[in-house]
Design a protein around this motif. Structure first.
Motif, mmCIF file in Angstrom:
data_model
loop_
_atom_site.group_PDB
_atom_site.id
_atom_site.type_symbol
_atom_site.label_atom_id
_atom_site.label_comp_id
_atom_site.label_asym_id
_atom_site.label_seq_id
_atom_site.Cartn_x
_atom_site.Cartn_y
_atom_site.Cartn_z
ATOM 1 N N GLY A 40 0.800 -1.219 0.000
ATOM 2 C CA GLY A 40 0.000 0.000 0.000
ATOM 3 C C GLY A 40 0.833 1.269 0.000
ATOM 4 N N ILE A 41 0.156 2.382 -0.315
ATOM 5 C CA ILE A 41 0.836 3.672 -0.437
ATOM 6 C C ILE A 41 1.395 4.134 0.900
ATOM 7 C CG2 ILE A 41 0.518 6.104 -1.056
ATOM 8 C CD1 ILE A 41 -1.781 5.193 -2.889
ATOM 9 N N ASP A 105 3.258 6.541 -13.931
ATOM 10 C CA ASP A 105 2.086 5.670 -14.063
ATOM 11 C C ASP A 105 2.329 4.566 -15.089
ATOM 12 O OD1 ASP A 105 0.779 7.161 -12.167
ATOM 13 O OD2 ASP A 105 -0.286 8.406 -13.623
ATOM 14 N N GLU A 203 4.036 10.478 -3.250
ATOM 15 C CA GLU A 203 3.291 9.370 -2.646
ATOM 16 C C GLU A 203 2.376 9.875 -1.530
ATOM 17 O OE1 GLU A 203 3.126 6.273 -3.614
ATOM 18 O OE2 GLU A 203 4.568 6.540 -5.234
ATOM 19 N N LYS A 206 -0.765 11.166 -3.042
ATOM 20 C CA LYS A 206 -1.616 10.038 -3.425
ATOM 21 C C LYS A 206 -2.301 9.444 -2.197
ATOM 22 C CE LYS A 206 0.147 6.946 -6.181
ATOM 23 N NZ LYS A 206 1.154 6.023 -6.778
ATOM 24 N N LEU A 207 -1.581 9.413 -1.081
ATOM 25 C CA LEU A 207 -2.155 8.856 0.143
ATOM 26 C C LEU A 207 -3.308 9.721 0.649
ATOM 27 C CD1 LEU A 207 -2.063 6.802 2.446
ATOM 28 C CD2 LEU A 207 -0.334 8.234 3.559
ATOM 29 N N SER A 210 -6.301 8.951 -1.241
ATOM 30 C CA SER A 210 -6.679 7.540 -1.224
ATOM 31 C C SER A 210 -7.588 7.227 -0.041
ATOM 32 C CB SER A 210 -5.410 6.673 -1.132
ATOM 33 O OG SER A 210 -5.728 5.328 -0.863
ATOM 34 N N PRO A 211 -8.519 6.285 -0.216
ATOM 35 C CA PRO A 211 -9.373 5.873 0.906
ATOM 36 C C PRO A 211 -8.693 4.876 1.839
ATOM 37 C CG PRO A 211 -9.982 4.658 -1.059
ATOM 38 C CD PRO A 211 -8.903 5.620 -1.478
ATOM 39 N N GLU A 212 -7.411 4.589 1.592
ATOM 40 C CA GLU A 212 -6.682 3.592 2.369
ATOM 41 C C GLU A 212 -6.682 3.941 3.862
ATOM 42 O OE1 GLU A 212 -2.113 1.825 2.724
ATOM 43 O OE2 GLU A 212 -2.742 2.884 0.914
#
Length: 265
Positions: A40-41, A105, A203, A206-207, A210-212
């Motif tokens: 994961g990110i 990407d 990154e 992106k985090l 992100s829904p992470e």
């Protein structure tokens, strides 16, 4: 991720970020070979933060001198050797930053495979052997030119391809351009700082989007393990590089690449 996964992956990141054997490859391979889940990110950000703290901490005094000289150069004082080196590091970062922005990407989608890692591990391992054998190894870091810095920076951009190794390709280029092994390693480590900052910032963005869900305990463990292992690697590698050269890492890369070809071809 389990605690075991965190410990192993953080240790791999710390041990391989600054050795010429490719940290990205070693972080990808557990999921490819062992079937581990993608880390994961958030984990990528955490372990890169750990290695960044390690290299900044190790070179803290030198970085303060470089920053001070660079700031003074903005005011017109351009005769300091530290200011020249600071500008070379910044300009040498541009190729990888631009290539990463344009192709990240594409690389993530098509080149994060064990076959690609096997090929790049072998090809750039052989190139590293050639540089270690044929490089003049006479130029200290204090005498590095802008041309040399930019060429090493271009080589750093190639390291976005998994299996290449950022430290490996930059030291290879530096040796081929005449730097001593110690100077090549030191410049490689200093050149890593801006690009790790940029990659970590990317990154992190992106985090945020992100829904992470972030497991902060595991992330802190990843930071700590990657920091401690990377700090040890930097210390011992700089002490050993002039004595042992790069052949142990060439041998490791050739063995790893051959095993991956057998396993995945």
């Amino acid at each position: 991720m389990t605690t075991l996964h965190t410990l192993v992956l953080a240790l791999l990141q710390g041990l391989t970020e600054f050795l010429p054997i490719s940290s990205s490859a070693h972080l990808i391979l557990p999921s490819q070979v062992l079937g581990w889940p993608d880390q994961g990110i958030a984990f990528d950000v955490a372990v890169h933060l750990g290695t960044l703290l390690a290299v900044v901490g190790y070179f803290w005094r030198e970085l303060r001198q470089l920053l001070g000289a660079w700031l003074r150069s903005l005011g017109g004082r351009r005769d300091e050797p530290a200011a020249k080196l600071a500008w070379i590091i910044l300009l040498g970062t541009l190729p990888a930053a631009l290539f990463g922005w344009l192709a990240n990407d594409l690389i993530s989608e098509y080149l994060r495979s064990a076959r690609v890692i096997a090929i790049t591990t072998l090809v750039f391992g052989l190139l590293m052997w050639w540089a270690d054998r044929r490089g003049r190894k006479t130029q200290p870091l204090e005498g590095i030119s802008l041309k040399t810095g930019l060429l090493v920076g271009l080589a750093q951009a190639v390291a976005l391809i998994p299996g290449t190794s950022r430290s490996g390709i930059t030291m290879t280029a530096a040796l081929l351009l005449g730097l001593t092994p110690a100077a090549a390693a030191r410049f490689s480590f200093l050149l890593s700082i801006p690009i790790i900052v940029l990659a970590g910032g990317y990154e992190s963005l992106k985090l945020v989007a992100s829904p992470e869900v972030v497991d902060w305990g595991q992330m802190l463990l990843g930071v700590g393990v990657s920091f401690a292992s990377a700090l040890a690697v930097i210390h011992f590698f700089l002490k050993a590089i002039s004595r042992i050269g790069l052949w142990p890492f060439v041998l490791y890369r050739l063995l790893l690449g051959a095993l991956l070809l057998i396993f995945f071809w």
